[in-house]
Write an enzyme that holds these catalytic residues in place. Structure first.
Site, short mmCIF file in Angstrom:
data_model
loop_
_atom_site.label_atom_id
_atom_site.label_comp_id
_atom_site.label_asym_id
_atom_site.label_seq_id
_atom_site.Cartn_x
_atom_site.Cartn_y
_atom_site.Cartn_z
N GLU A 21 24.60 22.53 -48.91
CA GLU A 21 25.36 21.98 -47.78
C GLU A 21 26.55 22.87 -47.43
O GLU A 21 26.83 23.12 -46.26
CB GLU A 21 25.91 20.57 -48.13
CG GLU A 21 24.86 19.52 -48.39
CD GLU A 21 24.45 19.42 -49.86
OE1 GLU A 21 24.32 20.46 -50.54
OE2 GLU A 21 24.25 18.29 -50.33
N CYS A 34 26.63 24.87 -53.33
CA CYS A 34 25.59 23.92 -52.91
C CYS A 34 25.02 24.35 -51.55
O CYS A 34 25.69 25.02 -50.76
CB CYS A 34 26.16 22.52 -52.76
SG CYS A 34 26.67 21.78 -54.30
N GLU A 37 23.25 30.12 -56.55
CA GLU A 37 23.89 30.02 -57.87
C GLU A 37 24.40 31.38 -58.34
O GLU A 37 24.19 32.40 -57.69
CB GLU A 37 22.89 29.41 -58.85
CG GLU A 37 22.53 27.99 -58.43
CD GLU A 37 21.66 27.24 -59.42
OE1 GLU A 37 21.12 27.87 -60.35
OE2 GLU A 37 21.52 26.01 -59.24
N ASN A 79 21.04 26.34 -51.74
CA ASN A 79 22.03 26.55 -52.81
C ASN A 79 21.92 27.98 -53.35
O ASN A 79 20.85 28.56 -53.43
CB ASN A 79 21.95 25.50 -53.93
CG ASN A 79 20.56 25.29 -54.51
OD1 ASN A 79 19.56 25.48 -53.85
ND2 ASN A 79 20.53 24.89 -55.77
N CYS A 127 30.96 18.72 -51.41
CA CYS A 127 30.22 18.77 -50.14
C CYS A 127 30.64 17.62 -49.23
O CYS A 127 30.75 17.79 -48.01
CB CYS A 127 28.72 18.75 -50.40
SG CYS A 127 28.14 20.29 -51.14
N1 THU Z 1 23.16 21.11 -55.30
C1 THU Z 1 23.11 21.26 -53.94
O1 THU Z 1 22.87 22.36 -53.43
N2 THU Z 1 23.35 20.18 -53.17
C2 THU Z 1 23.53 18.91 -53.64
O2 THU Z 1 23.69 17.98 -52.84
C3 THU Z 1 23.53 18.67 -55.08
C4 THU Z 1 23.48 19.87 -55.95
C5 THU Z 1 22.87 22.27 -56.12
C6 THU Z 1 24.04 22.86 -56.88
C7 THU Z 1 23.32 23.58 -58.01
O3 THU Z 1 22.90 24.86 -57.54
C8 THU Z 1 22.09 22.74 -58.25
O4 THU Z 1 21.91 21.95 -57.10
C9 THU Z 1 22.18 21.85 -59.48
O5 THU Z 1 23.33 21.07 -59.45
#
Ligand code: THU
Length: 157
Positions: A75, A73, A64, A62, A111
């Site tokens: 994925e 995310c 941000e 992920n 996702c």
């Molecule tokens: N996040 C993911 O990367 N994948 C998921 O399946 C759930 C959430 C990330 C998004 C964000 O950067 C952090 O987790 C908190 O939501």
């Protein structure tokens, strides 16, 4: 009138040790990628790794942003990169590992929609392995299992 229902089978493994070598390796790659996550705002580190039909394993995490909605995310970071660079190589298994929680985390709605897009384009399901800090693993047969009555290209025609 017709009442219908939707269900799917999935498997829960108590530990990665119950998986075959390929799946174990894929989860290891996802965990490694999770350690490289850029998650300064949520401190929620997620790694993902995909196995392609050619045997390649590619990972991502992920990413941000100070403008929170811009964050992506693990994925989608991964699948966009993989499809941009290896569009013809089918995605067979997607492993997702969350490093900061012991409970099973499942892909968000965006996702799920993304996974389904690639399942449709390659006309083949993508197995999804969900791993978390406790070490347990869920194996889900496809993205479409996670998003019943989804919207896709056929909905546009
Ligand atoms: N996040 C993911 O990367 N994948 C998921 O399946 C759930 C959430 C990330 C998004 C964000 O950067 C952090 O987790 C908190 O939501």
């Amino acid at each position: 009138m017709e009442k219908l229902s939707f269900s799917f089978d999935y498997t829960v493994y108590d530990s990665v040790d119950e998986l075959d070598e390929t799946r174990k390796k894929l989860i290891e790659k996802a965990v490694e990628a999770g350690h490289k996550a850029y998650a300064p705002y949520s401190s929620f580190h997620v790694g993902a790794a995909v196995l392609l039909e050619s045997g390649k394993m590619i990972s991502g995490s992920n990413q941000e942003n100070a403008s929170y909605p811009v964050g992506i995310c693990a994925e989608r970071t991964l699948l966009s990169f993989v499809h941009a660079n290896h569009p013809e190589d089918k995605k067979t298994i997607l492993a997702v590992s969350v490093l900061d929680t012991d409970s099973a985390a499942s892909p968000c709605g965006l996702c799920r929609q993304t996974i389904i897009e690639y399942e449709n384009v390659q006309k083949q399901s993508i197995e999804i392995l969900l791993h978390n800090r406790s070490g347990s693993v869920l194996s889900i047969p496809s993205g479409s299992a996670l998003l019943p009555l989804h919207f896709d290209s056929e909905s546009l025609s």
